[in-house]
Write an enzyme that holds these catalytic residues in place. Structure first.
Site, mmCIF file in Angstrom:
data_model
loop_
_atom_site.group_PDB
_atom_site.id
_atom_site.type_symbol
_atom_site.label_atom_id
_atom_site.label_comp_id
_atom_site.label_asym_id
_atom_site.label_seq_id
_atom_site.Cartn_x
_atom_site.Cartn_y
_atom_site.Cartn_z
ATOM 1 N N HIS A 133 -3.641 39.237 5.915
ATOM 2 C CA HIS A 133 -4.832 38.615 6.478
ATOM 3 C C HIS A 133 -5.251 39.310 7.767
ATOM 4 O O HIS A 133 -5.974 38.735 8.585
ATOM 5 C CB HIS A 133 -4.583 37.120 6.711
ATOM 6 C CG HIS A 133 -5.770 36.262 6.465
ATOM 7 N ND1 HIS A 133 -6.364 35.494 7.435
ATOM 8 C CD2 HIS A 133 -6.524 36.060 5.336
ATOM 9 C CE1 HIS A 133 -7.396 34.844 6.929
ATOM 10 N NE2 HIS A 133 -7.517 35.171 5.658
ATOM 11 N N ASP A 164 -19.857 34.523 9.064
ATOM 12 C CA ASP A 164 -18.648 34.859 9.812
ATOM 13 C C ASP A 164 -19.055 35.354 11.198
ATOM 14 O O ASP A 164 -20.219 35.243 11.595
ATOM 15 C CB ASP A 164 -17.838 35.917 9.053
ATOM 16 C CG ASP A 164 -16.337 35.764 9.247
ATOM 17 O OD1 ASP A 164 -15.874 35.873 10.406
ATOM 18 O OD2 ASP A 164 -15.632 35.536 8.254
ATOM 19 N N HIS A 353 -17.403 30.623 7.298
ATOM 20 C CA HIS A 353 -16.084 31.249 7.369
ATOM 21 C C HIS A 353 -15.725 31.629 8.807
ATOM 22 O O HIS A 353 -14.863 32.471 9.036
ATOM 23 C CB HIS A 353 -16.081 32.495 6.465
ATOM 24 C CG HIS A 353 -14.722 32.962 6.071
ATOM 25 N ND1 HIS A 353 -14.195 34.164 6.492
ATOM 26 C CD2 HIS A 353 -13.772 32.399 5.290
ATOM 27 C CE1 HIS A 353 -12.992 34.334 5.971
ATOM 28 N NE2 HIS A 353 -12.706 33.271 5.258
ATOM 29 N N GLU A 381 -1.382 37.842 10.321
ATOM 30 C CA GLU A 381 -2.643 37.617 11.025
ATOM 31 C C GLU A 381 -2.735 38.504 12.266
ATOM 32 O O GLU A 381 -1.716 38.957 12.796
ATOM 33 C CB GLU A 381 -2.745 36.152 11.468
ATOM 34 C CG GLU A 381 -2.585 35.126 10.373
ATOM 35 C CD GLU A 381 -3.862 34.867 9.602
ATOM 36 O OE1 GLU A 381 -4.891 35.493 9.920
ATOM 37 O OE2 GLU A 381 -3.825 34.029 8.691
#
Length: 447
Positions: A133, A164, A353, A381
């Site tokens: 991710h 986003d 998002h 992440e």
């Protein structure tokens, strides 16, 4: 005391100095797509793209065709694409048996007979327990940071878009640090294979290598030896983390705890980890104003209209709404006095998002982290922490916040949100059954 400790922690982080003239915030999905294509066409030395997936559709084809055109234009251009190993080798959820994007990568490579490496990165032996991710697209010395993946809806090709955040940052030291991480942790790993070449080993064959990679990633960090401990103006700190109690999780908690007056949080799914909920409660007790902007259930990327056949995954937006309603009920007094603002984003037909945290206009966190239990314990992440003590990005910050706010409505009373009794029969039946066996808690941790 805790506040001062958190502020001291943030102040001690190494930062790459950033010229505010080379920091640009894009406000639309279409502008993001055009910027990616423009930077690909102009790249001279390197293109490193990291995304959850590069999809076989019109938008994905535009990106991949542009990469092959860049390779043909400049044979020495260092091009690398990194996507999640599992996601690239399966079809879309609910779409039945499909070959996955890896088969497409191989067909395109055969057609072009050029070398554009696409690597599959397995963060776990099973997709359910962890995916790649990481976010970030590097073109020469420019970093484009967004939570978006690469397909039609994220790039606004067609009738729908998924909203986003999109930041364009020209900073050679930051770009070098992010590329160095990909080279060191992925290109040197025996668990990472090219998906554009056949044959591709099975996950079972490389399971020991995957476990070794994940173990190493738990302690991996971005190289910051060219950064400075003290930057008087605008500065950027890259952070990466995987697994419980990682560096990024710690940063997020410290960042929230360092707020003096105002915090804004964006997340597409209201499924906050307990540590984040605890910190928000502490902020409210201190009198800090907290704004949380989440996607309305119909703006969730898992939402399925009642006119279409129900699939189990379609219950997720409703599950997140139950979490939000429970939180709103507990904090109704804070909502009533305007200290807590819960905002729902919805532009009919489109999805939401956004992720990120703004603290007192001094700190901005750019991240793909969904601020949920899965992000805090399973997925790999990253984030860029922007420190802006002189408020040099104030105008951009206000423009971005205004753009986000365009399609939001404030929840004034928790009963404005539906309950399980209001949901379509298949959703009501499923959530009632899950709640009875407390399986909803497990699902909330995994999805």
């Amino acid at each position: 005391m805790l506040f001062e400790t958190n502020r001291s922690y943030l102040a001690s982080l190494p930062r790459f100095a950033q010229d505010p003239a080379h920091f640009q915030t894009l406000l639309t999905t279409e502008a993001f797509r055009q910027k990616l294509l423009d930077l690909i066409s102009k790249a001279q030395t390197r293109i490193y793209i990291t995304a959850l997936y590069l999809q076989e559709d019109e938008a994905g084809t535009q990106i991949l065709d542009a990469l092959y055109a860049a390779r043909a234009r400049c044979p020495d251009l260092d091009i690398r694409v990194f996507v999640d190993w599992h996601r690239a080798q399966r079809g879309l959820i609910g779409a039945g048996a499909q070959a996955g994007n890896a088969a497409w990568y191989q067909r395109i490579r055969f057609d072009h007979e050029l070398n554009v490496p696409i690597y599959g990165v397995p963060v776990q032996t099973r997709e359910l327990f962890g995916v790649l991710h990481l976010k970030g697209f590097i073109f020469d010395d420019t970093v484009v940071y967004s939570g978006a993946s690469l397909n039609n809806v994220y790039l606004n090709v067609g009738d729908r878009y998924r909203y986003d955040r999109y930041q364009v940052i020209k900073n050679s030291a930051l770009a070098d640090s992010m590329v160095n991480f990909l080279q060191t942790e992925f290109l040197n790993s025996s668990a990472v294979y090219r998906l554009d070449l056949d044959p591709i080993p099975s996950t079972k064959q490389i399971s020991p290598d995957i476990r070794q990679l994940r173990q190493r990633l738990k302690s991996a960090q971005y190289a910051t030896h060219h950064a400075q401990d003290e930057v008087s103006g605008l500065g950027i700190t890259p952070v990466v983390g995987v697994g419980k109690r990682n560096s990024l999780n710690r940063l997020i908690i410290k960042l929230l705890g360092a707020a003096k007056q105002h915090v804004q949080i964006c997340t597409p799914y209201f499924n906050l980890p307990r540590t984040v909920i605890k910190e928000i409660n502490r902020l409210l007790q201190k009198g800090v104003k907290v704004d949380i902007i989440v996607g309305e259930k119909k703006a969730n990327d898992f939402y399925i209209p009642e006119s279409e056949p129900f699939k189990t995954i379609g219950a997720l937006p409703y599950l997140y709404e139950t979490h939000l309603r429970r939180f709103a009920k507990l904090h109704q007094l804070d909502i009533h006095r305007g200290q807590l603002n819960l905002m729902l984003w919805n532009d009919p037909g489109h999805s939401y998002h956004l992720k990120g945290i703004w603290v007192d206009d001094d700190y901005i966190l750019l991240t793909g982290n969904n601020l949920n239990p899965r992000a805090f314990s399973l997925d790999l992440e990253n984030a860029l922490l922007i420190h802006d003590p002189k408020h040099e990005l104030k105008e951009q910050l206000q423009q971005e916040k205004a753009e986000i706010a365009k399609n939001t409505t404030r929840i004034a009373y928790y009963r404005e949100l539906e309950t399980v009794l209001d949901y379509p029969p298949p959703v009501k039946k499923l959530l009632t059954r899950l709640s009875r066996f407390r399986a909803d808690r497990l699902i909330s941790r995994l999805l």
